[in-house]
Design a protein around this motif. Structure first.
Motif, short mmCIF file in Angstrom:
data_model
loop_
_atom_site.label_atom_id
_atom_site.label_comp_id
_atom_site.label_asym_id
_atom_site.label_seq_id
_atom_site.Cartn_x
_atom_site.Cartn_y
_atom_site.Cartn_z
N GLN A 1 42.97 26.56 29.19
CA GLN A 1 43.87 25.49 29.60
C GLN A 1 43.61 24.18 28.85
OE1 GLN A 1 43.63 25.00 33.84
NE2 GLN A 1 41.47 24.50 33.87
N ARG A 2 42.33 23.84 28.66
CA ARG A 2 42.04 22.57 27.99
C ARG A 2 42.41 22.58 26.50
NH1 ARG A 2 38.74 19.29 31.38
NH2 ARG A 2 38.34 20.46 33.29
N LYS B 1 48.76 26.10 40.03
CA LYS B 1 50.19 25.84 39.77
C LYS B 1 50.82 27.00 38.98
CE LYS B 1 50.72 21.81 37.72
NZ LYS B 1 50.98 20.43 37.33
N VAL B 2 50.09 27.47 37.98
CA VAL B 2 50.63 28.56 37.15
C VAL B 2 50.74 29.85 37.96
CG1 VAL B 2 50.19 30.03 35.14
CG2 VAL B 2 49.77 27.59 35.01
N LEU B 3 49.69 30.14 38.76
CA LEU B 3 49.72 31.38 39.54
C LEU B 3 50.87 31.36 40.55
CD1 LEU B 3 45.89 31.89 40.08
CD2 LEU B 3 47.40 33.16 38.55
N LEU C 1 42.91 31.41 32.14
CA LEU C 1 43.40 30.05 32.41
C LEU C 1 42.27 29.03 32.24
CD1 LEU C 1 45.70 30.61 35.49
CD2 LEU C 1 46.30 29.19 33.56
N TYR D 1 43.45 17.11 36.93
CA TYR D 1 44.62 17.87 36.47
C TYR D 1 44.27 19.35 36.26
CZ TYR D 1 48.19 19.64 33.27
OH TYR D 1 49.14 20.41 32.68
N PHE D 2 43.15 19.60 35.59
CA PHE D 2 42.81 20.99 35.28
C PHE D 2 42.27 21.76 36.49
CE2 PHE D 2 42.65 19.09 30.96
CZ PHE D 2 43.65 19.87 30.41
N ASP D 3 41.85 21.01 37.51
CA ASP D 3 41.35 21.71 38.71
C ASP D 3 42.49 22.40 39.45
OD1 ASP D 3 38.95 20.67 38.05
OD2 ASP D 3 39.03 19.00 39.48
N VAL E 1 52.86 31.28 31.53
CA VAL E 1 53.78 32.26 32.12
C VAL E 1 54.20 33.27 31.05
CG1 VAL E 1 56.09 32.56 33.10
CG2 VAL E 1 54.62 30.75 33.97
N GLN F 1 53.63 29.72 40.14
CA GLN F 1 54.87 29.93 39.36
C GLN F 1 55.10 31.40 39.03
OE1 GLN F 1 55.89 28.53 35.50
NE2 GLN F 1 56.30 26.48 36.24
N LEU F 2 53.99 32.08 38.74
CA LEU F 2 54.09 33.51 38.42
C LEU F 2 54.59 34.29 39.63
CD1 LEU F 2 50.95 34.22 36.24
CD2 LEU F 2 53.33 34.33 35.54
N PHE G 1 45.52 23.02 37.95
CA PHE G 1 46.50 23.61 37.04
C PHE G 1 46.67 25.12 37.21
CE2 PHE G 1 47.82 25.56 33.05
CZ PHE G 1 49.04 24.95 32.90
N SER G 2 45.55 25.83 37.28
CA SER G 2 45.67 27.29 37.35
C SER G 2 46.41 27.72 38.61
CB SER G 2 44.31 27.98 37.25
OG SER G 2 43.42 27.40 38.14
N LYS H 1 58.21 33.70 39.93
CA LYS H 1 58.96 34.40 38.88
C LYS H 1 59.04 35.89 39.18
CE LYS H 1 59.36 31.19 35.57
NZ LYS H 1 59.94 30.68 34.48
N GLU H 2 57.95 36.42 39.72
CA GLU H 2 57.95 37.86 40.00
C GLU H 2 59.06 38.22 40.98
OE1 GLU H 2 54.23 39.66 41.11
OE2 GLU H 2 53.37 38.95 39.23
N GLN I 1 52.49 25.12 31.27
CA GLN I 1 52.81 26.10 32.32
C GLN I 1 53.67 27.24 31.77
OE1 GLN I 1 54.15 24.72 36.21
NE2 GLN I 1 53.35 22.70 35.74
N GLN J 1 42.70 34.38 35.81
CA GLN J 1 42.05 33.11 36.21
C GLN J 1 41.09 32.66 35.11
OE1 GLN J 1 42.22 31.21 38.96
NE2 GLN J 1 42.72 32.45 40.76
#
Lengths: 180, 139
Positions: A29-30, B29-31, A25, B22-24, A55, B33-34, B26-27, B37-38, A51, A22
């Motif tokens: 991220q920025r 979204k990635v988590l 990220l 967007y950045f609020d 990953v 996705q992870l 974003f993380s 994927k797992e 993204q 976290q």
């Protein structure tokens, strides 16, 4: 700031992994978004590539040897992802990478996530005329304001070569903007 | 025309913006996705295993092709009974033609195959209505 080695340890240990990732990220991220956006130019593509980058970072953390800084390693992954994305997109559209970038720049005028005027568009058009490496160096130095040492570590070149590359890029861009 | 000098100009910004917040998100979204994927990701060693198994199966299958073909060819061969039936019911070859092709050893073999008791032979001859005809033919 905690020691980078300690942070990597936290990223790899199952108990601390989530919190550490976290943090990774939110710290990166920025800057990584800006880096990727400068290469792929449009927001949706940058979002996809960012993204994928995180990953990949997550999946490859265990292979990270700590030979370079985490920062450079992540920038390198982001650069590769963005360039691969561009070439795949160009291939799918059946046009060259340069044509694709020109098309994207033309579309920028209508992009709600682009706040620029003529000079910005012209500068982007000038950048597209440069070889790939010079484009990267110029964007990283001029827009992202990274240090030569940082860029050298990311791209795996010497500072001297980078300075020369940037100098050439600036000359070509000035020539383009003057004559267009 | 005025020569454009990058360093003389005010800094040109890239002009790229992101959607609000967007950045609020974003993380998250990635988590997410992870997590997906797992579940989906097949580790490379497992994929390797699957590939080698598939290759082995393909090789075995390829090796079986000539064997199966041979087996099928064998089973296509006509057995004796079929040939006999065919000759008896569907060909123009008469009994006489067949007899003509027999040589001494064939006849001897036939003699062995058809071992008839004298009595049985007599019975047949007695019950056969053509006996006289056969005897006259023999003469």
């Amino acid at each position: 700031m905690i020691d980078e080695k300690e942070f990597i340890k936290q990223l790899l240990s199952p108990e601390t992994q989530n919190t550490a990732f976290q943090k990774l990220l939110s710290d990166y991220q920025r800057p990584l978004y800006s880096h990727i956006r400068n290469i792929v130019l449009n927001h949706d593509d940058a979002d996809d590539v960012l993204q994928n980058t995180f990953v990949k970072v997550f999946q490859n953390l265990k292979n990270f040897k700590g030979e370079s800084k985490l920062f450079s390693w992540m920038y390198r992954i982001a650069t590769n992802e963005a360039l691969t994305f561009l070439s795949q997109k160009a291939k799918l559209s059946g046009i060259s990478s340069e044509d694709l970038q020109n098309k994207t720049i033309d579309n920028l005028k209508a992009d709600i996530y682009f706040d620029g005027d003529e000079i910005q568009i012209k500068l982007q058009k000038a950048i597209v005329t440069l070889p790939e490496k010079q484009q990267l160096v110029f964007k990283m130095k001029y827009f992202e304001e990274l240090k030569y040492e940082e860029i050298a570590d990311i791209l795996g070149t010497s500072v001297g070569a980078l300075k020369a590359s940037y100098h050439h890029a600036v000359k070509k861009i000035e020539l383009y903007v003057t004559s267009n | 025309m005025k020569t454009f000098k990058l360093e003389n100009e005010p800094k040109i910004k890239s002009g790229f913006k992101t959607p609000d917040n967007y950045f609020d998100t974003f993380s998250e979204k990635v988590l997410q996705q992870l997590d997906e994927k797992e579940v989906k990701v097949i580790p490379f060693y497992k994929r390797n295993k699957i590939i080698s198994l598939a290759a082995a199966a393909a090789i075995i299958f390829a090796l079986l092709i000539p064997i199966v073909n041979k087996y099928r060819a064998n089973s296509n061969e006509l057995d004796e009974a079929t040939i006999e039936n065919y000759l008896s019911y569907h060909s123009n070859i008469s009994q006489y033609d067949l007899i003509q092709t027999l040589d001494d050893s064939d006849i001897e073999k036939l003699g062995n195959d058809v071992t008839l008791e004298d009595e049985t032979l007599e019975d047949i001859l007695v019950s056969s209505p053509n006996i006289e005809h056969l005897i006259s033919e023999q003469n």
